[in-house]
Enzyme design. Structure first.
Site, PDB file in Angstrom:
ATOM      1  N   ALA A 258       0.834  -1.205   0.000  1.00 58.59           N
ATOM      2  CA  ALA A 258       0.000   0.000   0.000  1.00 58.59           C
ATOM      3  C   ALA A 258       0.873   1.260   0.000  1.00 58.59           C
ATOM      4  O   ALA A 258       1.958   1.243   0.590  1.00 58.59           O
ATOM      5  CB  ALA A 258      -0.910  -0.022   1.216  1.00 58.59           C
ATOM      6  N   PRO A 259       0.435   2.324  -0.703  1.00 60.61           N
ATOM      7  CA  PRO A 259      -0.865   2.514  -1.351  1.00 60.61           C
ATOM      8  C   PRO A 259      -1.004   1.926  -2.748  1.00 60.61           C
ATOM      9  O   PRO A 259      -2.049   2.073  -3.369  1.00 60.61           O
ATOM     10  CB  PRO A 259      -0.994   4.030  -1.392  1.00 60.61           C
ATOM     11  CG  PRO A 259       0.409   4.507  -1.537  1.00 60.61           C
ATOM     12  CD  PRO A 259       1.237   3.564  -0.710  1.00 60.61           C
ATOM     13  N   GLY A 260       0.054   1.313  -3.290  1.00 59.85           N
ATOM     14  CA  GLY A 260      -0.137   0.502  -4.485  1.00 59.85           C
ATOM     15  C   GLY A 260       0.471   0.987  -5.777  1.00 59.85           C
ATOM     16  O   GLY A 260       0.162   0.440  -6.838  1.00 59.85           O
ATOM     17  N   GLY A 261       1.360   1.963  -5.722  1.00 54.46           N
ATOM     18  CA  GLY A 261       1.970   2.438  -6.957  1.00 54.46           C
ATOM     19  C   GLY A 261       2.750   1.366  -7.688  1.00 54.46           C
ATOM     20  O   GLY A 261       2.633   1.204  -8.911  1.00 54.46           O
ATOM     21  N   LYS A 262       3.549   0.588  -6.949  1.00 49.57           N
ATOM     22  CA  LYS A 262       4.344  -0.457  -7.584  1.00 49.57           C
ATOM     23  C   LYS A 262       3.462  -1.616  -8.030  1.00 49.57           C
ATOM     24  O   LYS A 262       3.723  -2.242  -9.065  1.00 49.57           O
ATOM     25  CB  LYS A 262       5.435  -0.925  -6.616  1.00 49.57           C
ATOM     26  CG  LYS A 262       6.438   0.170  -6.268  1.00 49.57           C
ATOM     27  CD  LYS A 262       7.405  -0.268  -5.203  1.00 49.57           C
ATOM     28  CE  LYS A 262       8.307   0.877  -4.790  1.00 49.57           C
ATOM     29  NZ  LYS A 262       7.540   2.013  -4.197  1.00 49.57           N
ATOM     30  N   ASP A 277      -0.004  -6.376   2.419  1.00 46.77           N
ATOM     31  CA  ASP A 277       0.234  -5.329   3.402  1.00 46.77           C
ATOM     32  C   ASP A 277      -0.485  -5.723   4.683  1.00 46.77           C
ATOM     33  O   ASP A 277      -1.496  -6.424   4.634  1.00 46.77           O
ATOM     34  CB  ASP A 277      -0.279  -3.972   2.899  1.00 46.77           C
ATOM     35  CG  ASP A 277       0.373  -2.795   3.615  1.00 46.77           C
ATOM     36  OD1 ASP A 277       1.291  -2.190   3.034  1.00 46.77           O
ATOM     37  OD2 ASP A 277      -0.028  -2.493   4.756  1.00 46.77           O
ATOM     38  N   ASP A 303       0.831  -9.752   7.848  1.00 52.99           N
ATOM     39  CA  ASP A 303       2.078  -9.232   8.398  1.00 52.99           C
ATOM     40  C   ASP A 303       3.160 -10.245   8.050  1.00 52.99           C
ATOM     41  O   ASP A 303       3.138 -11.376   8.543  1.00 52.99           O
ATOM     42  CB  ASP A 303       1.954  -9.067   9.912  1.00 52.99           C
ATOM     43  CG  ASP A 303       3.194  -8.442  10.539  1.00 52.99           C
ATOM     44  OD1 ASP A 303       4.292  -8.584   9.962  1.00 52.99           O
ATOM     45  OD2 ASP A 303       3.066  -7.836  11.607  1.00 52.99           O
ATOM     46  N   ASP A 323       9.203  -3.190  -0.364  1.00 54.54           N
ATOM     47  CA  ASP A 323       9.318  -1.764  -0.079  1.00 54.54           C
ATOM     48  C   ASP A 323       9.152  -1.623   1.429  1.00 54.54           C
ATOM     49  O   ASP A 323       8.056  -1.422   1.943  1.00 54.54           O
ATOM     50  CB  ASP A 323       8.245  -0.982  -0.834  1.00 54.54           C
ATOM     51  CG  ASP A 323       8.454   0.522  -0.756  1.00 54.54           C
ATOM     52  OD1 ASP A 323       9.294   0.951   0.051  1.00 54.54           O
ATOM     53  OD2 ASP A 323       7.766   1.257  -1.484  1.00 54.54           O
ATOM     54  N   CYS A 376      12.341   4.373   1.039  1.00 55.25           N
ATOM     55  CA  CYS A 376      12.354   5.813   0.726  1.00 55.25           C
ATOM     56  C   CYS A 376      13.150   6.543   1.798  1.00 55.25           C
ATOM     57  O   CYS A 376      12.711   7.564   2.340  1.00 55.25           O
ATOM     58  CB  CYS A 376      10.945   6.369   0.596  1.00 55.25           C
ATOM     59  SG  CYS A 376       9.873   6.080   2.021  1.00 55.25           S
TER      60      CYS A 376
END
Length: 449
Positions: A258-262, A277, A303, A323, A376
């Site tokens: 989440a939020p799901g860009g990849k 997620d 998890d 990520d 990130c």
């Protein structure tokens, strides 16, 4: 600085005054960050303001945190006796008003007047409304001279700036600090015809394939949103999925998705995607995004540290993206509150979490498959050090160096060890708003066949 309580105990003086509600919400959002109560963005989730006032509140709060170091330094100089104790929301009111006077196209008189009204409307701050008026008028009268005395690195916490200077050198640290003072552009990942969409939206096509716009209005109002032609994703955040290469027809797991860009990237590229997620609420948002984009993925709430992964290990994936949760110091351009809500202790805690997550991934990748680890974060403990430790303990994996063609030829984004490391100061442009990208780290590893 102290923790300013909110909301006021009785309505602000001048309820119904144009712009007052927006200022009150902005101050409440800043107070939440300073008090470590909530992330800046969360303050706007349930706000019942008209779109124009909500946008103004977001802008004021965002600039307040982006330039919090500068504003705090000025207030310390002007408040000879320090911030008054038991003054309620006074600190947040002063910070948000100073942000308007110094950095926004707002009449100084309006910023001062509305700040004084907010102070008068709280029975803890009202005794200091005269002080607020005097301090803000001093800022208005001497803004150019006051700003000239403050260096760019003031808007980066000193502990973080020292880390970056040690890791990247003083010049790069200064460039990153300067980049993070500027509100960034809007980056989009497009399902198809990125060049065409760049032209239609009045943006530009980046070498990485992202479309960049100088846009700060409602995202939903942009052409192509309702049709699901694109999604919002920083140019740097879009790079790790590119390291998978051609995924058409392959099984890919996107962990901490989440939020799901990849997830959207690899689904749009033709992969069969499992998006995992632990947050059901965040996965709901991911599902809504996929529906708008008309993309498919298996969505799993789990998890990866607590759940048994044997079922997935029985049928390992062609590729896995992790990520991992991180300190998020690479996203300060877009989330300026991160700079002031994190500490050096947080880096050690998330690094340990990342190590444990990465250690569980080995068995999910089939022989010959790829594992891409990314964060990130700008901190090497969360990047290069994690990969060195993982490879040392997993002899059946080997680093597959990132190539210039993988990332659109971005200069300076590949480490000497062959890993991806983007910095906020990369992608220079004469227009500061159109320059830069988030700080991201990624490494690509292949499991030996």
């Amino acid at each position: 600085m102290s923790k300013p309580p909110f909301p006021p105990r009785h309505p602000p003086a001048g309820r119904g005054v144009p712009g007052l509600a927006a200022r009150a919400l902005a101050a409440k959002a800043v107070a939440g960050v300073l008090g470590q109560d909530q992330a800046l963005e969360d303050a706007f989730d349930d706000a019942s303001l008209e779109a124009r006032d909500l946008a103004l509140a977001r802008m004021i709060a965002g600039v307040s945190m982006r330039r919090y170091g500068t504003i705090g330094t000025l207030l310390e100089k002007l408040l000879v006796k320090g911030m008054p104790r038991k003054s309620g929301p006074l600190e947040a009111i002063l910070i948000t008003a100073a942000a308007q006077i110094l950095f926004l196209d707002v009449p100084d008189r309006a910023a001062v007047d509305l700040a004084v009204r907010l102070a008068r409307g709280d029975d803890r701050a009202q005794a200091f409304s005269g002080l607020a008026n005097a301090v803000l008028r001093k800022i208005s009268a001497g803004k150019e001279e006051l700003l000239a005395a403050i260096p760019p690195e003031a808007d980066t916490p000193s502990w973080l700036y020292k880390r970056w200077s040690a890791q990247y050198g003083e010049a790069t640290a200064a460039a990153m600090a300067a980049a993070q003072r500027v509100e960034p552009s809007l980056d989009l990942t497009v399902k198809a015809d990125a060049a065409g969409w760049a032209e239609r939206l009045g943006g530009r096509l980046l070498p990485t394939g992202s479309v960049r716009l100088a846009h700060n209005g409602p995202i939903r109002a942009l052409e192509g949103y309702e049709a699901g032609a694109w999604w919002v994703q920083d140019a740097a955040a879009a790079l790790p999925a590119r390291l998978l290469g051609d995924v058409a027809g392959r099984r890919v797991a996107d962990l901490c998705a989440a939020p799901g860009g990849k997830t959207a990237q690899v689904a749009a590229a033709g992969a069969t995607v499992t998006a995992v997620d632990r947050s059901a609420a965040r996965l709901q948002r991911l599902g809504e995004n996929l529906k708008r984009l008309d993309l498919k993925a298996e969505v799993v709430t789990a998890d990866i540290l607590a759940n048994d992964l044997q079922a997935w290990k029985a049928e390992p994936f062609d590729a896995v993206i992790l990520d991992a949760p991180c300190s998020a110091t690479g996203t300060i351009r877009r989330h300026p509150d991160v700079a002031w809500s994190k500490s050096a202790r947080d880096i050690g805690a998330v690094a340990d979490l990342q190590r444990r997550m990465l250690g569980r991934m080995a068995g999910l990748v089939k022989p010959g498959g790829l594992l891409v680890y990314c964060t990130c974060s700008l901190e090497q403990e969360e990047g290069e050090a994690q990969i060195a430790r993982f490879l040392e303990g997993n002899a059946d994996f080997a680093l597959e160096p990132v190539l210039s063609d993988d990332i659109g030829g971005i200069e300076g984004a590949i480490t000497p060890g062959g890993m991806l490391r983007t910095l906020p100061s990369l992608l220079p442009d004469p227009d500061p708003v159109m320059a830069g990208m988030d700080g991201f780290f990624a490494a690509r590893m292949r499991r030996k066949g």
